[in-house]
Design an enzyme around this catalytic site. Structure first.
Site, PDB file in Angstrom:
ATOM      1  N   THR A 227       0.827  -1.203   0.000  1.00  0.00           N
ATOM      2  CA  THR A 227       0.000   0.000   0.000  1.00  0.00           C
ATOM      3  C   THR A 227       0.862   1.253   0.000  1.00  0.00           C
ATOM      4  OG1 THR A 227      -0.090   0.255   2.406  1.00  0.00           O
ATOM      5  CG2 THR A 227      -1.775  -1.167   1.406  1.00  0.00           C
ATOM      6  N   HIS A 228       0.181   2.353  -0.171  1.00  0.00           N
ATOM      7  CA  HIS A 228       0.797   3.660   0.036  1.00  0.00           C
ATOM      8  C   HIS A 228       0.848   3.906   1.540  1.00  0.00           C
ATOM      9  CE1 HIS A 228      -0.690   3.968  -4.086  1.00  0.00           C
ATOM     10  NE2 HIS A 228       0.283   4.851  -4.272  1.00  0.00           N
ATOM     11  N   GLY A 229       1.933   4.483   2.018  1.00  0.00           N
ATOM     12  CA  GLY A 229       2.042   4.835   3.424  1.00  0.00           C
ATOM     13  C   GLY A 229       1.983   3.641   4.360  1.00  0.00           C
TER      14      GLY A 229
ATOM     15  N   ASP B 293      -3.286  -1.831  -2.736  1.00  0.00           N
ATOM     16  CA  ASP B 293      -4.396  -0.933  -2.420  1.00  0.00           C
ATOM     17  C   ASP B 293      -5.093  -0.393  -3.665  1.00  0.00           C
ATOM     18  OD1 ASP B 293      -2.196   0.701  -3.053  1.00  0.00           O
ATOM     19  OD2 ASP B 293      -2.385   1.972  -1.285  1.00  0.00           O
TER      20      ASP B 293
ATOM     21  N   PRO C 141       2.596   1.123  -5.692  1.00  0.00           N
ATOM     22  CA  PRO C 141       2.867  -0.235  -5.183  1.00  0.00           C
ATOM     23  C   PRO C 141       2.423  -1.322  -6.170  1.00  0.00           C
ATOM     24  CG  PRO C 141       2.002   1.133  -3.436  1.00  0.00           C
ATOM     25  CD  PRO C 141       1.852   1.924  -4.709  1.00  0.00           C
TER      26      PRO C 141
END
Length: 134
Positions: free
Chosen positions: A8-10, A63, A69
């Site tokens: 995922t992001h973050g 995500d 990603p």
């Protein structure tokens, strides 16, 4: 046995991993990798997870379709397959799909886990007002 990797992001990947642990203590075969500001470090970490692990069967839960990603995972598919490994990639990772597939990681190939994740992940989206009007 396969391995499931949340991308995922973050910090969402780590949060989903930890939240899964609130319901399922044994998360063997589940890993999380979140993208920070260093895209190359993320690529290197994912590449290492996929190519250096003794495991040969991976399910990637990303995500966003088309997000960084996801795109990095997609860019590694050929290299993973050249090593004789299998890699499946789906997007829309959510807690219901994780709760359903994590207990099965040691029992099922990733192709089967993918089918379950797609089904449960979609079914996990519900409209309260529609449910109440039944």
């Amino acid at each position: 046995m396969g391995k499931v990797i949340i991308l995922t992001h973050g910090e969402l990947a780590t949060s989903l991993y930890e939240s899964t642990g609130m319901f399922i203590a044994d998360r063997t075969g589940l890993e999380a990798l979140g993208l920070g500001v260093d895209i190359e470090a993320f690529r290197t970490s994912l590449r290492k997870m996929l190519l250096e692990d003794a495991e040969t069967d991976f399910l990637i839960l990303a995500d966003l379709f088309g997000g960084t990603p996801f795109n990095i995972a997609a860019s590694l598919i050929s290299e993973v397959k050249e090593k004789g490994k299998n890699m499946e990639v789906i997007t829309g990772v959510n807690l219901p799909m994780l709760l359903e597939i994590v207990p099965l990681i040691l029992e099922m190939p990733c192709q089967e886990l993918k089918k379950i994740a797609l089904e449960v992940g979609t079914e996990g989206i519900r409209d309260l007002m529609a449910e109440l009007s039944r």
